[in-house]
Write an enzyme that holds these catalytic residues in place. Sequence first.
Site, PDB file in Angstrom:
ATOM      1  N   HIS A 436      -1.687   8.930   7.127  1.00 36.71           N
ATOM      2  CA  HIS A 436      -1.780   8.288   5.891  1.00 36.71           C
ATOM      3  C   HIS A 436      -2.267   7.043   6.123  1.00 36.71           C
ATOM      4  CE1 HIS A 436      -0.369   7.331   1.764  1.00 36.71           C
ATOM      5  NE2 HIS A 436       0.596   8.130   1.543  1.00 36.71           N
ATOM      6  N   ASP A 440      -5.178   8.559   1.624  1.00 37.97           N
ATOM      7  CA  ASP A 440      -3.744   8.402   0.898  1.00 37.97           C
ATOM      8  C   ASP A 440      -3.627   9.822   0.167  1.00 37.97           C
ATOM      9  OD1 ASP A 440      -3.308   5.758   1.280  1.00 37.97           O
ATOM     10  OD2 ASP A 440      -4.908   5.223  -0.481  1.00 37.97           O
TER      11      ASP A 440
END
Lengths: 463, 455
Positions: A436, A440
């Site tokens: 992450h 995203d």
Amino acid sequence: MATEIVIPKLGMTMEKGTLTEWLVPDGQEVAVGDLVFHMETEKIEMEVEAEAAGIVRQAVPNGTTLPPGGIVGYILAAGEPMPALSPAATAGAAASVAPVANSVPVSAGTASMLEGGRIAASPIARRLAREAGLVLAGVAGTGPGGRIVEADVTAAIAAPPAAAPSPATAPRTPVSPPREVLASPLARRLAERFKVDLATVPGTGPNGRITLADVEGAAGHPVDQPGGAPAEQHRPGDIIPVRGMRRVIAQRMHGSLQEMAQLTMGIDVGMGAAVDLRGRLVEQWAGQGLRPTYTDLIVKALALALCDHPLLNAEFSEEGIRLLEHRHIGVAVAVEGGLLVPVVRDADVLTLREIAAETNRLAGLARAGLVLPDDMAGQTFSVTTLGASGVDFFTPIINPPNVGILGVGGVRDGVAWEGDRPVRTSVMTLSLTIDHRAVDGAPAAAFLGTVRDLLESPYRLMS
Amino acid sequence: MAAYDVVVIGGGPAGYAAALAARQRGASVAVVERERAGGACVNFACIPTNILMESASTFLDARELDVMGVFSAGEQFSLGRATARAATLVEQVARGVEMMLRRQGIESVLGRAAFRGPNSIDVALREGGTEVVEAGAFVIATGSRWEMEPIPGFPDDRVVTPDVVQHMIEAPSTVLVLADTDGHVPFGAEYAALLATSGSEVTLATSRESLLPALDADLRPAALDGLAAFGVRVLQGARAVRGNDRAISLGTADGDVEVQADLVVVADPRRPSLEGLEVERAGVTASPYLSVDQTCRTNVPHIFAAGDATGGALLTNAASHMGEVAGTNAAGGEAYARLGSIPKFLHLTPECGWVGIDEASARQLGYDVMTGTADLAFNARAMALGARTGVVKVVAERELGQVLGVHVVGPAVDGILALAAFAMQAEIPVAELAGMVQWHPTIGESLAEAARRAQ
Ligand SMILES: Cc1cc2nc3c(=O)[nH]c(=O)nc-3n(C[C@H](O)[C@H](O)[C@H](O)COP(=O)(O)OP(=O)(O)OC[C@H]3O[C@@H](n4cnc5c(N)ncnc54)[C@H](O)[C@@H]3O)c2cc1C
């Protein structure tokens, strides 16, 4: 007057005992009753006490096995030289039953014992010593770092026998010479580190020489699995060394989770068309001995999807997110004792047939322990499959420095509705883990969607 | 009908190593070969390539001999003369192999083998007729063959393999060499250099990211500069997509590139050569390579396989080693194959070679890595040889001091490669490599120097 430190006789049936560990370093002073070494027999483990006060001189390294009465060292008065080992001195009461130190006496000298009892010696020196029945522990080494070299052994063999250390030890029947094991220097280092007894390790090198991989294998996690030399069975209480493949897995997986912000998401893929396509290809390529798997389709789909979603084909570092030029797909292969991840290079430009041939070649080599190191490096994304084990969804861990990995479940029956009528379909779940920090959720989901679309319309994989 | 303890199918390096090993253990042995003893290696791969590259690099050196005080050494290169010499020497080597087998009492059966069942084969004899041969154990060592994909639009008959180049008298004016190895040694680079030396305008293209993916990244520029010095243009990450009569379009990340080509030379890929062997009749599964374990056994315990037929390294050193293991085990012995530290070598100028893995791979595999390099520009022997560049790099691991890789680009580096391969196969720690004493001045000294710097 030197006092011998011997393997004690514990019970009538005891044939041999192993000095597993010296509890006092060579040269240290002890009092009567101090614990000197730890030993093991087939039945029992115990600590042996000093029977005299003085300075401990070790004559054999950790791991030495001798019959009861076998001399492992001496307790000396200050300044007293170490007595030379002689056949008479070392043969125990049950002398004929086990390999026993039957050494040619040597001048007292600094045994080239390294930290932990490992003896540094050149392969030739070892061979000579073995042939002459000489115990290396008593030989002074003159090579680099006190390593025993050929000349040291030659000199030791030629040296005149010294007087027996203790007149109390009467001459005994000669016994078979100790077997110096043939092992590579690195194998010795590793064996010492993990307290693996080299005498129990089957050697697969030239002339049965024990290699690094053999020690790793004996320690429970073979890097290569030699067909005829099975690794030892493990029992509760054993400590399995974390080395080689096990260590790589441990470090990478732990490091991966510590370093990254990993997020896993799943998606179901309708596999009807892919099942048909694969079935056709299986038939079509059967003549060429080539059998495509679902993984092959997925490798291709993944590589094509990475072309459209370059953010997922990247490396995260402090400098920034580096987008990679090529799409090299690592394919995890379960092997004895762990897993290997050989790499299909440039999977986006390879044809499906080339991918099938390549994954097949690599998986075969990996399982045989014959895969070349060059084949296992440089992946930009990986795929790992648990479908054959009946798993559908899981949370795969990213291989650093990649930013994603795709987990593949089994192809299973699903149900879809055609109007009111239920129809049988084929479904597979994909589990995507991303870093992450670099990607995203939404772009990752879009990427996963592309992989799904490609698999649901698999003719696009055939270009 | 003839019967033997061990029958070896294929007389290449894997096959003759297997035959010799089995014979040495006292087995009765026959080798079935459909073409010529020595296999690909002797007849159209390693041996002719090595001989031809010696001609090419001698020519490159000769152009600079005046620096050493030698004049009029040669301004012209004749490909025809070089290929004729290669053909003569190849003939000698091949005959040497045949003789060696005969001297050891190994039977040669000339013909093409096909399995009838697990313990017998049919041999379609070269002199006509068929012979049934039975054996207690088989070693399959049938090697590999080229598998070329046609280039759409480009005439198929102008796409050739290196064996065609080995018999050329004159070089074409423009050539495209495609080197798409499965990640190992790109022999196409040698043919590119040879043809450039012979006067062709040569482009060497690989669809892979790098021509030399396994060579340490620090050394790749020196190797590529060397190819440029031969006059070879190198395109990496370029795949031939289509062609017309005289040109090929290569797709690259920066768009298509068009390359003039009278001829295309394809050195890979190689696929196992099992057609017509009918291994399934013996119960052996091929997919499409023959999978073996470390004892070189296939899924059928008395049938072994070695060399290119098993995929893997696709190199003669690997083939011979596996052959020896297979032959030993087929004759009741016990041996295991280890391919982790086999040397790789390209006969270019500068030469390049490596054993084991590069620094990046070592880091990726999670090792606590230390590296050391030695610059051959300061090696007195390299200077005497007239070399301007060269590097030795040692990649080792801190925990045990295991040498993981040695990479080298420079002059006469086969000496370093031999030492490195030995040290790595014998599993000698890097500190002992650092302490070795060599003759001075030699190229080998630089290996110890690099090892000393590895920390
Ligand atoms: C251009 C080029 C250059 C190369 N240079 C090098 C190099 O410098 N160094 C290096 O290490 N490697 C090199 N290689 C690789 C090397 O040639 C191969 O790895 C090696 O020859 C493999 O040996 P092998 O015994 O497995 O097979 P092969 O050498 O291919 O031998 C197999 C033999 O089996 C025979 N055979 C096949 N089927 C049958 C059958 N059904 N019945 C009877 N006989 C059969 C064939 O006729 C052949 O003689 C090169 C390869 C190429 C293409």
